[in-house]
Design a protein around this motif. Structure first.
Motif, mmCIF file in Angstrom:
data_model
loop_
_atom_site.group_PDB
_atom_site.id
_atom_site.type_symbol
_atom_site.label_atom_id
_atom_site.label_comp_id
_atom_site.label_asym_id
_atom_site.label_seq_id
_atom_site.Cartn_x
_atom_site.Cartn_y
_atom_site.Cartn_z
ATOM 1 N N MET F 2 -9.961 -35.983 -6.399
ATOM 2 C CA MET F 2 -11.090 -35.743 -5.488
ATOM 3 C C MET F 2 -12.432 -35.692 -6.219
ATOM 4 S SD MET F 2 -10.079 -31.799 -4.971
ATOM 5 C CE MET F 2 -11.588 -31.181 -4.244
ATOM 6 N N LEU F 3 -12.416 -35.918 -7.535
ATOM 7 C CA LEU F 3 -13.658 -35.899 -8.320
ATOM 8 C C LEU F 3 -13.925 -37.314 -8.843
ATOM 9 C CD1 LEU F 3 -13.718 -32.829 -10.763
ATOM 10 C CD2 LEU F 3 -15.365 -33.361 -8.966
ATOM 11 N N LYS F 4 -15.146 -37.806 -8.639
ATOM 12 C CA LYS F 4 -15.509 -39.139 -9.128
ATOM 13 C C LYS F 4 -16.495 -38.961 -10.285
ATOM 14 C CE LYS F 4 -16.095 -43.700 -8.915
ATOM 15 N NZ LYS F 4 -14.993 -44.639 -9.184
ATOM 16 N N PRO F 5 -16.102 -39.323 -11.529
ATOM 17 C CA PRO F 5 -17.050 -39.170 -12.640
ATOM 18 C C PRO F 5 -18.209 -40.155 -12.500
ATOM 19 C CG PRO F 5 -15.001 -40.175 -13.385
ATOM 20 C CD PRO F 5 -14.810 -39.853 -11.945
ATOM 21 N N LEU F 6 -19.375 -39.776 -13.014
ATOM 22 C CA LEU F 6 -20.571 -40.623 -12.905
ATOM 23 C C LEU F 6 -20.705 -41.530 -14.125
ATOM 24 C CD1 LEU F 6 -23.074 -38.013 -11.457
ATOM 25 C CD2 LEU F 6 -22.266 -40.086 -10.318
ATOM 26 N N ALA F 42 -9.328 -40.372 -13.522
ATOM 27 C CA ALA F 42 -10.434 -40.935 -12.724
ATOM 28 C C ALA F 42 -11.405 -41.612 -13.671
ATOM 29 C CB ALA F 42 -11.155 -39.834 -11.935
ATOM 30 N N ILE F 43 -12.086 -42.648 -13.187
ATOM 31 C CA ILE F 43 -13.044 -43.361 -14.041
ATOM 32 C C ILE F 43 -14.353 -43.592 -13.286
ATOM 33 C CG2 ILE F 43 -11.215 -44.550 -15.327
ATOM 34 C CD1 ILE F 43 -11.818 -47.083 -13.802
ATOM 35 N N GLY F 44 -15.461 -43.554 -14.022
ATOM 36 C CA GLY F 44 -16.779 -43.831 -13.439
ATOM 37 C C GLY F 44 -16.949 -45.320 -13.187
ATOM 38 N N LYS F 45 -18.016 -45.654 -12.449
ATOM 39 C CA LYS F 45 -18.163 -47.053 -12.028
ATOM 40 C C LYS F 45 -18.525 -47.995 -13.191
ATOM 41 C CE LYS F 45 -22.941 -46.618 -10.308
ATOM 42 N NZ LYS F 45 -23.595 -46.923 -11.589
ATOM 43 N N ASP F 46 -18.999 -47.450 -14.304
ATOM 44 C CA ASP F 46 -19.374 -48.308 -15.437
ATOM 45 C C ASP F 46 -18.269 -48.423 -16.490
ATOM 46 O OD1 ASP F 46 -21.837 -48.478 -14.190
ATOM 47 O OD2 ASP F 46 -22.705 -46.848 -15.351
ATOM 48 N N LYS F 51 -8.093 -47.742 -17.514
ATOM 49 C CA LYS F 51 -7.888 -47.636 -16.053
ATOM 50 C C LYS F 51 -7.065 -46.386 -15.748
ATOM 51 C CE LYS F 51 -3.827 -50.575 -16.003
ATOM 52 N NZ LYS F 51 -3.661 -50.471 -17.485
ATOM 53 N N ILE F 52 -7.057 -45.973 -14.493
ATOM 54 C CA ILE F 52 -6.309 -44.779 -14.102
ATOM 55 C C ILE F 52 -4.842 -44.957 -14.478
ATOM 56 C CG2 ILE F 52 -5.527 -43.434 -12.103
ATOM 57 C CD1 ILE F 52 -8.295 -43.933 -10.861
ATOM 58 N N GLY F 53 -4.265 -43.917 -15.083
ATOM 59 C CA GLY F 53 -2.868 -43.983 -15.490
ATOM 60 C C GLY F 53 -2.690 -44.266 -16.972
ATOM 61 N N ASP F 54 -3.709 -44.804 -17.623
ATOM 62 C CA ASP F 54 -3.620 -45.073 -19.066
ATOM 63 C C ASP F 54 -3.412 -43.768 -19.840
ATOM 64 O OD1 ASP F 54 -3.935 -47.800 -18.865
ATOM 65 O OD2 ASP F 54 -6.034 -47.849 -19.503
ATOM 66 N N LYS F 55 -2.557 -43.843 -20.859
ATOM 67 C CA LYS F 55 -2.403 -42.723 -21.795
ATOM 68 C C LYS F 55 -3.334 -42.997 -22.974
ATOM 69 C CE LYS F 55 1.163 -41.127 -19.431
ATOM 70 N NZ LYS F 55 2.555 -41.486 -19.761
ATOM 71 N N VAL F 56 -4.129 -41.993 -23.344
ATOM 72 C CA VAL F 56 -5.149 -42.228 -24.369
ATOM 73 C C VAL F 56 -5.176 -41.119 -25.416
ATOM 74 C CG1 VAL F 56 -6.661 -43.542 -22.820
ATOM 75 C CG2 VAL F 56 -6.928 -41.054 -23.007
ATOM 76 N N VAL F 57 -5.777 -41.451 -26.580
ATOM 77 C CA VAL F 57 -6.099 -40.450 -27.601
ATOM 78 C C VAL F 57 -7.595 -40.174 -27.478
ATOM 79 C CG1 VAL F 57 -6.157 -39.943 -30.071
ATOM 80 C CG2 VAL F 57 -4.338 -41.388 -29.124
ATOM 81 N N PHE F 58 -7.980 -38.898 -27.518
ATOM 82 C CA PHE F 58 -9.410 -38.563 -27.374
ATOM 83 C C PHE F 58 -9.852 -37.674 -28.525
ATOM 84 C CE2 PHE F 58 -8.815 -34.190 -25.946
ATOM 85 C CZ PHE F 58 -7.512 -34.217 -25.498
ATOM 86 N N LYS F 59 -11.178 -37.624 -28.725
ATOM 87 C CA LYS F 59 -11.757 -36.757 -29.758
ATOM 88 C C LYS F 59 -11.579 -35.291 -29.382
ATOM 89 C CE LYS F 59 -15.697 -39.559 -31.215
ATOM 90 N NZ LYS F 59 -17.123 -39.662 -30.955
ATOM 91 N N LYS F 60 -11.279 -34.484 -30.401
ATOM 92 C CA LYS F 60 -11.168 -33.042 -30.159
ATOM 93 C C LYS F 60 -12.510 -32.421 -29.765
ATOM 94 C CE LYS F 60 -8.652 -32.306 -33.877
ATOM 95 N NZ LYS F 60 -7.794 -31.723 -34.928
ATOM 96 N N TYR F 61 -12.440 -31.335 -29.030
ATOM 97 C CA TYR F 61 -13.625 -30.506 -28.749
ATOM 98 C C TYR F 61 -14.707 -31.250 -27.985
ATOM 99 C CZ TYR F 61 -11.298 -28.306 -32.675
ATOM 100 O OH TYR F 61 -10.369 -27.801 -33.534
#
Lengths: 86, 86, 86, 86, 86, 86, 86
Positions: F2-6, F42-46, F51-61
């Protein structure tokens, strides 16, 4: 040199002693300071202003040191190279 | 000068004493401070606003000092040169 | 003025006292603070918005001070000049 | 106003009291904080979004304060002006 | 809203309680933290991605708080608005 | 969601346990560290690279945590997403 | 490699021992320091200057470490890769 720097980087070998050229002698200002004279031993594909064999003055405390065939060399950015001995 | 600065850099030799010109005398504000007057002794190929021999005012605490033929000179960026004596 | 500022710089002479103009009096907010009123005494070749003789308000704590013919002047960037007295 | 701000700057006069408009009252959040409401009293030649006489909200702790005809005003950048009272 | 934010800014009114939508409930992670949900109450002329009435999530500790008609609102940059409730 | 990132933002749900894929197992380096694996919810329009469902590695903190329907999610910038599990 | 780095990133596997090539041996300067030699194991779609299998020198203390199939790898930006072994 078996190492190829990437982009606008160069690899330098620091010169321990004073450097004599046709026109005079170049020395770091203070004898106890780390020498700031070096010879260019490899250049990245985007480097334009120096070539292998050039003697240069570089900024203190920059670059990444690594040992190649028992010789210490430093990989640094072209912007850290200040002047060329002519 | 046996050193050629790279890009938009210049090499300056600091002037120890006051500088007399046709129109007056230029001095650093406080006598005990490091002198901020210098003569341009070499210029990089991208330098446009000064030439060798110009007397200039420069920003304090900038540049890399090196000794050439027993004389201390300083390599600095053109943006550290503030004004020319006319 | 025997000093020519480079690029977008100006040389200013600080005004010690209050400044009276046709339309009123300009003063630094607090009497004990360094005065922030000055007169433009020289301009670099890229300067467009002020001319020699203009009275200006400048940012505190900026610029390089130097003594010319026994008078203290300050070399600063145009972005440190905030407003002109009209 | 006898002071002309340069470039994209404005001069503001802080409003000490609450501001009543046709549509309501604007107050700083906490009574003891510095007021953040002001009136535009001069604008630089590059200013587009406000005009003299506009009542505005500005960022705290910005700008250079100066006294003009016994009135304190503040010179600040347009980016420090956040909103206009309508 | 009697305040018009400038440029790419918005004015938000923080939502104190949880927010129920057709699809669920949004809450700040920790109950004791400052709420990070808000309603857009005014937008600057350059704002494109939100409209008045949108419920949004915003970055903590940003913006300038001001009281309008006895209600606290916050002026912040669009880049501080992270997501919209749909 | 229910949240759409900008803009160029995504919303991720952190994965608590190791992640098994056809080709192997991905784990954060040290068991006691915060897990750095997440699923895009969820992903922003840019956003272009995930894509939604992708498993990812992200930066800490990084990012802003918020609770949606009793589940903690994190809103972060695309530049904080480092790699995708294939 | 089951992980695909995004954009201009690469995944590297650090090399624990000295590296012998046709032309010599490359070693980190000091034996006790973290090794700075690595092999490229995956590249993002915008990477141009290295390919999988390349042996490289990288900047110390950069990147995000993660364990894939019990092997530690590091995700880092291309700008952290300094040189290639040839």
């Amino acid at each position: 040199m078996m190492l190829k720097p990437l982009g606008n980087r160069v690899i330098i070998k620091k010169l321990e002693a004073e450097e004599k050229t046709a026109s005079g002698i170049v020395l770091p200002t203070q004898a106890k300071e780390k020498p700031q004279l070096a010879e260019i031993v490899a250049i990245g594909k985007d480097v334009e202003d120096v070539k292998i064999g050039d003697k240069v003055v570089f900024k203190k405390y920059v670059g990444t040191e690594i040992k190649v065939d028992n010789e210490e060399v430093t990989i640094c950015e072209m912007e850290d190279i200040l002047a060329i001995l002519e």
